[in-house]
Motif scaffolding. Structure first.
Motif, PDB file in Angstrom:
ATOM      1  N   MET A 155      -5.964  -4.808   6.446  1.00  0.00           N
ATOM      2  CA  MET A 155      -5.769  -4.582   7.595  1.00  0.00           C
ATOM      3  C   MET A 155      -4.981  -3.291   7.894  1.00  0.00           C
ATOM      4  O   MET A 155      -5.076  -2.789   8.869  1.00  0.00           O
ATOM      5  N   ILE A 156      -4.229  -2.757   6.956  1.00  0.00           N
ATOM      6  CA  ILE A 156      -3.483  -1.682   7.155  1.00  0.00           C
ATOM      7  C   ILE A 156      -4.332  -0.324   7.594  1.00  0.00           C
ATOM      8  O   ILE A 156      -3.904   0.199   8.567  1.00  0.00           O
ATOM      9  N   ALA A 157      -5.432  -0.028   7.084  1.00  0.00           N
ATOM     10  CA  ALA A 157      -6.307   1.144   7.390  1.00  0.00           C
ATOM     11  C   ALA A 157      -6.810   0.937   8.935  1.00  0.00           C
ATOM     12  O   ALA A 157      -6.904   2.024   9.821  1.00  0.00           O
ATOM     13  N   GLY A 158      -7.039  -0.219   9.348  1.00  0.00           N
ATOM     14  CA  GLY A 158      -7.533  -0.466  10.569  1.00  0.00           C
ATOM     15  C   GLY A 158      -6.381  -0.114  11.489  1.00  0.00           C
ATOM     16  O   GLY A 158      -6.611   0.290  12.550  1.00  0.00           O
ATOM     17  N   ILE A 159      -5.258  -0.637  11.224  1.00  0.00           N
ATOM     18  CA  ILE A 159      -4.098  -0.308  12.125  1.00  0.00           C
ATOM     19  C   ILE A 159      -3.514   1.164  12.214  1.00  0.00           C
ATOM     20  O   ILE A 159      -3.145   1.700  13.205  1.00  0.00           O
ATOM     21  N   LEU A 160      -3.544   1.627  10.899  1.00  0.00           N
ATOM     22  CA  LEU A 160      -2.841   2.913  10.924  1.00  0.00           C
ATOM     23  C   LEU A 160      -3.919   4.161  10.978  1.00  0.00           C
ATOM     24  O   LEU A 160      -3.508   5.223  11.004  1.00  0.00           O
ATOM     25  N   GLY A 161      -5.198   3.669  10.465  1.00  0.00           N
ATOM     26  CA  GLY A 161      -6.264   4.719  10.516  1.00  0.00           C
ATOM     27  C   GLY A 161      -6.180   5.564   8.912  1.00  0.00           C
ATOM     28  O   GLY A 161      -7.041   6.087   8.578  1.00  0.00           O
ATOM     29  N   HIS A 162      -5.341   4.828   8.107  1.00  0.00           N
ATOM     30  CA  HIS A 162      -5.293   5.318   6.652  1.00  0.00           C
ATOM     31  C   HIS A 162      -4.688   4.234   5.918  1.00  0.00           C
ATOM     32  O   HIS A 162      -3.782   3.419   6.375  1.00  0.00           O
ATOM     33  N   ARG A 163      -4.789   4.301   4.652  1.00  0.00           N
ATOM     34  CA  ARG A 163      -4.244   3.294   3.797  1.00  0.00           C
ATOM     35  C   ARG A 163      -3.914   3.853   2.402  1.00  0.00           C
ATOM     36  O   ARG A 163      -4.727   3.459   1.257  1.00  0.00           O
ATOM     37  N   PRO A 164      -2.914   4.729   2.174  1.00  0.00           N
ATOM     38  CA  PRO A 164      -2.637   5.411   0.831  1.00  0.00           C
ATOM     39  C   PRO A 164      -2.158   4.406  -0.089  1.00  0.00           C
ATOM     40  O   PRO A 164      -2.311   4.819  -1.281  1.00  0.00           O
ATOM     41  N   TYR A 165      -1.560   3.267   0.173  1.00  0.00           N
ATOM     42  CA  TYR A 165      -0.998   2.351  -0.617  1.00  0.00           C
ATOM     43  C   TYR A 165      -1.387   0.888  -0.260  1.00  0.00           C
ATOM     44  O   TYR A 165      -1.192   0.475   1.090  1.00  0.00           O
ATOM     45  N   ASP A 166      -1.529   0.204  -1.245  1.00  0.00           N
ATOM     46  CA  ASP A 166      -1.604  -1.252  -0.816  1.00  0.00           C
ATOM     47  C   ASP A 166      -0.152  -1.871  -0.574  1.00  0.00           C
ATOM     48  O   ASP A 166      -0.142  -2.839   0.168  1.00  0.00           O
ATOM     49  N   SER A 167       0.743  -1.446  -1.412  1.00  0.00           N
ATOM     50  CA  SER A 167       2.178  -2.014  -1.325  1.00  0.00           C
ATOM     51  C   SER A 167       3.112  -1.157  -0.362  1.00  0.00           C
ATOM     52  O   SER A 167       2.874   0.201  -0.281  1.00  0.00           O
ATOM     53  N   VAL A 168       3.982  -1.702   0.143  1.00  0.00           N
ATOM     54  CA  VAL A 168       4.938  -0.964   0.926  1.00  0.00           C
ATOM     55  C   VAL A 168       6.153  -0.356  -0.019  1.00  0.00           C
ATOM     56  O   VAL A 168       6.276   0.833   0.273  1.00  0.00           O
ATOM     57  N   VAL A 169       6.236  -1.344  -0.900  1.00  0.00           N
ATOM     58  CA  VAL A 169       7.231  -0.586  -2.181  1.00  0.00           C
ATOM     59  C   VAL A 169       6.624  -1.142  -3.306  1.00  0.00           C
ATOM     60  O   VAL A 169       6.586  -2.630  -3.668  1.00  0.00           O
ATOM     61  N   HIS A 170       6.311  -0.240  -4.249  1.00  0.00           N
ATOM     62  CA  HIS A 170       5.628  -0.656  -5.530  1.00  0.00           C
ATOM     63  C   HIS A 170       6.815  -1.093  -6.342  1.00  0.00           C
ATOM     64  O   HIS A 170       8.084  -0.586  -6.396  1.00  0.00           O
ATOM     65  N   ARG A 171       6.385  -2.087  -7.457  1.00  0.00           N
ATOM     66  CA  ARG A 171       7.577  -2.569  -8.385  1.00  0.00           C
ATOM     67  C   ARG A 171       7.847  -1.525  -9.394  1.00  0.00           C
ATOM     68  O   ARG A 171       9.042  -1.630  -9.817  1.00  0.00           O
ATOM     69  N   ASP A 172       7.073  -0.425  -9.572  1.00  0.00           N
ATOM     70  CA  ASP A 172       7.730   0.520 -10.400  1.00  0.00           C
ATOM     71  C   ASP A 172       8.455   1.535  -9.721  1.00  0.00           C
ATOM     72  O   ASP A 172       9.461   2.310 -10.631  1.00  0.00           O
ATOM     73  N   ASN A 173       8.771   1.369  -8.672  1.00  0.00           N
ATOM     74  CA  ASN A 173       9.637   2.328  -7.645  1.00  0.00           C
ATOM     75  C   ASN A 173      10.745   1.429  -7.245  1.00  0.00           C
ATOM     76  O   ASN A 173      11.165   1.648  -6.119  1.00  0.00           O
ATOM     77  N   MET A 174      11.050   0.353  -7.915  1.00  0.00           N
ATOM     78  CA  MET A 174      11.945  -0.583  -7.402  1.00  0.00           C
ATOM     79  C   MET A 174      12.946  -1.216  -8.210  1.00  0.00           C
ATOM     80  O   MET A 174      12.575  -1.337  -9.616  1.00  0.00           O
ATOM     81  N   THR A 175      14.125  -1.667  -7.882  1.00  0.00           N
ATOM     82  CA  THR A 175      15.002  -2.234  -8.859  1.00  0.00           C
ATOM     83  C   THR A 175      15.758  -3.367  -8.230  1.00  0.00           C
ATOM     84  O   THR A 175      16.194  -3.424  -6.876  1.00  0.00           O
ATOM     85  N   LEU A 176      15.663  -4.523  -8.808  1.00  0.00           N
ATOM     86  CA  LEU A 176      16.457  -5.503  -8.226  1.00  0.00           C
ATOM     87  C   LEU A 176      18.037  -5.451  -8.645  1.00  0.00           C
ATOM     88  O   LEU A 176      18.541  -4.737  -9.203  1.00  0.00           O
TER      89      LEU A 176
END
Length: 383
Positions: free
Chosen positions: A360-381
Motif C-alpha cells: 500500500m506504500i506506493a498508493g499512499i506516498l506515490g512512490h515506494r523506494p523500499y519495502d521496509s522502513v528499517v532494513h535489518r542490514d542497517n539495524m542493530t539490536l
C-alpha cells in the motif's frame, strides 16, 4: 575453566590486538587533593611506549584536565560552579597535554591531542574523520591522547568521573582488532565489595550478562567501587564490537607492562560471538538518535527473535521529526528499546504509512523506494 585455559585466552587477546586503547580516569590520575599526579603520567607514558614499540596503534583516553587546572591555579578544592569548572578544565587541558608530551618525549615519542565531543562521532562522516585522524597519528609514530572536550562538555564536568569510559569504548569501536584497557582505582571486577573480606577478583568474564552487571549495581554505595557500573557498560559496548576488554589496577605503575606480558592482572572480558562491524557498529555505539518508532508486539518479537527488517505494518506511532537516513530508536509499547537503525523514510512519510502493508506504500506516498522502513542490514539490536 583452568588457570591454564584463562592464561591462553589472555595471551590470545593480547597477541591478536593490532590496536590498544587505554582509558585512565580522574581518580587514577589525581592525588588525594584532586591535583594531577605527574609521576603517574610518567609511568603510564612508559607503558604506552612499550605498547607502541610493538607496532600496535596506541591511543590513550585520558581524564584529568580539571585536576591539572587545579594544580596550575593552586586551587585546594574542585569548583562546583559549572562556568568555573569549564574555565579550570580549559586551563588544565594545556597542562595535561604538556605533561603527556614531556613524559612521552622521554621515551622517544610525541603526544597528539585529540579533543572530542559526542557530536563528533554521531554523524557518520565525523566518525570516519576521527578514525582517519587517529590512523594518521599512528603513522607518524605519535600517541593520540583523547579526551572529551571538558571546556564544553557539561555532562562530563558535573561528575567526578564522567562518560570517558563510554568514550573509550566508542574510540575502540573506530578501530579494528582493538584491545580496550580501562584502568581503575580497583584491581578489577570483584564478586562482592572489593574491600570486603572474602571478595575475590574475577579473572575472566566470558559473557557480560545481567548477573555480571549486577555485581556493580548491587554495591553502588561502596566508595571503592565507584564507577564500576560505567566501566561494565563500556565493556559491554566494546565486546559487542568484537574487542576484548581488560579492567585493571591503574595505580600499579607497571600495569600496562604486565598486561602486555599476559600476566593475570585485572579482569578480562571476552568479545561476544556475534560482533558488529562497519556501519552497524557506528549505529550501535556513536550515532545520534533523531526519533523513535513505537512498534506492536508482533514486530517487537520479529525483531528480537528472528532478526527481521521493520515493516510499516508493525509501526504503531512515530515520535520526533527526522529525514530519510536518520538513525531512529525502535521501542515497544513499554518504552523498552529493541533496536536502532537507519530509517528509509522521513518521519512525515512513516506517519502516513504506519500500520499499512508494504503493497500500500506506493498508493499512499506515490512512490515506494523500499519495502521496509528499517532494513535489518542497517539495524542493530540493543545490547
Amino acid at each position: 575453566m583452568t588457570d591454564s585455559d584463562s592464561s591462553q585466552l589472555r595471551h590470545a587477546a593480547i597477541e591478536g590486538a593490532r590496536c590498544v586503547v587505554v582509558k585512565v580516569g580522574t581518580r587514577v590520575l589525581t592525588d588525594p587533593q584532586g591535583k594531577l599526579d605527574r609521576r603517574r603520567i610518567e609511568s603510564l607514558a612508559e607503558g604506552l611506549c612499550q605498547i607502541a614499540d610493538t607496532g600496535r596503534q596506541t591511543v590513550m583516553v585520558s581524564s584529568g584536565a580539571v585536576g591539572a587546572g587545579m594544580g596550575k591555579l593552586n586551587l585546594d578544592r574542585r569548583p562546583t560552579d559549572l562556568a568555573k569548572l569549564q574555565a579550570v578544565a580549559a586551563v588544565g587541558q594545556a597542562d595535561l597535554i604538556q605533561a603527556y608530551e614531556k613524559a612521552l618525549a622521554g621515551c622517544g615519542r610525541h603526544a597528539a591531542q585529540v579533543l572530542l565531543t559526542r557530536n563528533d562521532l554521531r554523524r557518520r562522516d565525523g566518525y570516519l574523520h576521527v578514525r582517519n585522524a587517529l590512523a594518521s597519528i599512528h603513522e607518524l609514530g605519535a600517541v593520540a591522547i583523547v579526551n572529551e572536550n571538558d571546556s564544553v562538555a557539561v555532562a562530563e564536568l558535573m561528575t567526578t568521573f564522567g562518560d570517558n569510559d563510554r568514550l573509550a569504548a566508542q574510540v575502540a569501536g573506530l578501530l579494528d582488532q582493538a584491545l580496550l584497557i580501562i584502568l581503575s582505582d580497583v584491581d578489577g571486577l570483584y564478586d562482592g565489595p572489593p574491600d570486603a573480606t572474602g571478595s575475590r577478583r574475577i579473572d575472566l568474564v566470558k559473557s557480560l550478562d545481567e548477573e555480571i552487571l549486577g555485581l556493580a549495581q548491587d554495591h553502588r554505595s561502596t566508595l571503592s567501587k565507584g564507577g564500576m557500573s560505567s566501566k561494565l557498560s563500556a565493556a559491554k559496548l566494546a565486546t559487542a564490537h568484537g574487542h576484548s576488554v581488560i579492567i585493571g589496577p591503574g595505580r600499579d605503575d607497571a600495569v600496562l607492562e604486565k598486561i602486555l606480558r599476559g600476566d593475570s592482572i585485572g579482569t578480562l572480558f571476552l568479545p561476544t560471538q556475534r560482533t558488529l562491524r562497519g556501519r552497524r557498529r557506528w549505529i550501535s555505539g556513536s550515532a545520534e538518535v533523531e526519533g523513535q518508532l513505537i512498534v506492536d508486539a508482533g514486530a517487537a518479537r520479529a525483531l528480537r527473535e528472528n532478526g527481521r527488517s521493520l515493516l510499516a505494518i508493525g509501526i504503531h506511532a512515530v515520535q520526533g521529526k527526522f529525514n530519510a537516513g536518520a538513525v531512529v530508536a525502535i521501542v515497544d509499547h513499554d518504552g523498552n528499546e529493541i533496536a536502532r537503525g537507519l530509517c528509509n523514510y522521513p518521519s512525515k512519510e512513516v506517519d502516513r504509512i504506519k500500520g499499512k502493508i508494504s503493497d500500500m506504500i506506493a498508493g499512499i506516498l506515490g512512490h515506494r523506494p523500499y519495502d521496509s522502513v528499517v532494513h535489518r542490514d542497517n539495524m542493530t539490536l540493543r545490547i
